[in-house]
Design a protein around this motif. Structure first.
Motif, short mmCIF file in Angstrom:
data_model
loop_
_atom_site.label_atom_id
_atom_site.label_comp_id
_atom_site.label_asym_id
_atom_site.label_seq_id
_atom_site.Cartn_x
_atom_site.Cartn_y
_atom_site.Cartn_z
N ALA A 1 -7.86 1.02 2.43
CA ALA A 1 -9.29 0.82 2.20
C ALA A 1 -9.56 0.30 0.78
CB ALA A 1 -10.05 2.11 2.44
N THR A 2 -8.68 0.65 -0.15
CA THR A 2 -8.83 0.18 -1.52
C THR A 2 -8.15 -1.16 -1.73
OG1 THR A 2 -8.91 2.46 -2.32
CG2 THR A 2 -8.43 0.75 -3.94
N ALA A 3 -6.96 -1.33 -1.14
CA ALA A 3 -6.16 -2.52 -1.40
C ALA A 3 -6.74 -3.77 -0.76
CB ALA A 3 -4.73 -2.30 -0.92
N SER B 1 -6.57 6.17 2.20
CA SER B 1 -7.48 5.39 1.36
C SER B 1 -6.80 4.20 0.70
CB SER B 1 -8.08 6.30 0.28
OG SER B 1 -7.06 6.84 -0.54
N ALA B 2 -5.46 4.11 0.81
CA ALA B 2 -4.75 3.02 0.13
C ALA B 2 -5.15 1.67 0.69
CB ALA B 2 -3.24 3.23 0.25
N GLY C 1 -15.49 -3.38 4.24
CA GLY C 1 -15.37 -3.50 2.79
C GLY C 1 -15.45 -4.90 2.27
N ALA D 1 -0.55 -1.18 -4.78
CA ALA D 1 -2.00 -1.18 -4.67
C ALA D 1 -2.66 -0.41 -5.81
CB ALA D 1 -2.42 -0.60 -3.32
N LEU E 1 -9.72 -5.29 -2.61
CA LEU E 1 -9.19 -5.77 -3.89
C LEU E 1 -8.42 -7.07 -3.69
CD1 LEU E 1 -8.56 -5.35 -6.91
CD2 LEU E 1 -6.57 -4.00 -6.20
N SER F 1 -5.20 -3.92 -9.37
CA SER F 1 -6.46 -4.33 -10.00
C SER F 1 -6.22 -5.05 -11.33
CB SER F 1 -7.34 -3.10 -10.24
OG SER F 1 -6.67 -2.15 -11.06
N THR G 1 0.81 -1.22 0.00
CA THR G 1 0.00 0.00 0.00
C THR G 1 0.84 1.26 0.00
OG1 THR G 1 -0.11 0.05 2.41
CG2 THR G 1 -1.82 -1.20 1.26
#
Length: 213
Positions: free
Chosen positions: A182-184, A179-180, A212, A157, A187, A161, A124
């Motif tokens: 929260a996104t990684a 937010s890294a 999430g 990260a 995914l 995708s 991340t």
């Protein structure tokens, strides 16, 4: 009138003398010798003894014919492990130590028999040194190694995708924007076929995965 002498009465308890052999021992009473026993009738509901049948030799044509063809009813397929939700393992680590913890997790996976191509590592924050080195030769060469699928692949990260699903995904929460992670993490959860290992702050990881995933 002449008297007729009475016949002597013989009591049942009185027995005559036993014949003794010349040796002076009492001769044993001979015991009956059992003859051949008749065959027992078969039990109800059970067939009698069957004669063994000679084995039948099958040719290759017979074996092929015995196998079910594609037109027959197909057996229900067993559930595939990759289609189920992956198991999640959390390794507590600081931001500075998350990448080292991820490296140790990868070493343990390989030592336990996992193939290198089964593992995807996502960071991340700062890129893994391997990813930074390979990207220096261009993205085409970098992603070609991903598509080959014969070695551990490291991705940031921001570009993870694009990575394909692999049996094991290891995430190093080693910094980056708020937010890294929260996104990684969601995914990575979607890319993990069987096991997701997350190295980082447990409180942050649980809050992200709980919301999430």
């Amino acid at each position: 009138m002449p008297l007729i002498p009475e016949e002597p009465q013989i009591h049942e308890s009185a027995q005559g003398p036993r014949a003794t052999p010349a040796s002076g021992r009492t001769a044993p009473t001979p015991r009956p010798v059992p003859g051949p026993r008749p065959a027992a009738p078969p039990r109800p509901g059970r067939p009698g003894p069957l004669r063994p049948t000679p084995p039948v030799q099958r040719t290759s044509r017979d074996v092929v014919a015995a196998q079910p063809g594609p037109s027959g009813p197909a057996a229900p397929a067993a559930p595939v492990a990759d289609s189920a939700a992956p198991q999640i393992q959390l390794i507590p680590a600081s931001v500075e130590g998350a990448l080292d913890a991820a490296e140790e997790a990868v070493d343990l996976l390989l030592d336990s028999g996992r193939a290198p191509g089964d593992v995807l590592v996502i960071t991340t924050g700062e890129q893994h040194p391997w990813a930074a080195h390979e990207l220096s030769f261009g993205e085409t060469s970098y992603w070609a190694q991903h598509d080959a699928g014969d070695d551990v692949f490291y991705a940031d990260a921001a570009v993870a995708s694009r990575a394909a699903v692999r049996p094991v995904v290891v995430v190093a929460v080693n910094g980056g924007a708020d937010s890294a992670a929260a996104t990684a993490l969601p995914l990575a959860h979607g890319r993990a076929g069987a096991l997701l290992i997350v190295c980082g702050d447990p409180q942050q990881i649980n809050s992200v995965l709980g919301a999430g995933v």
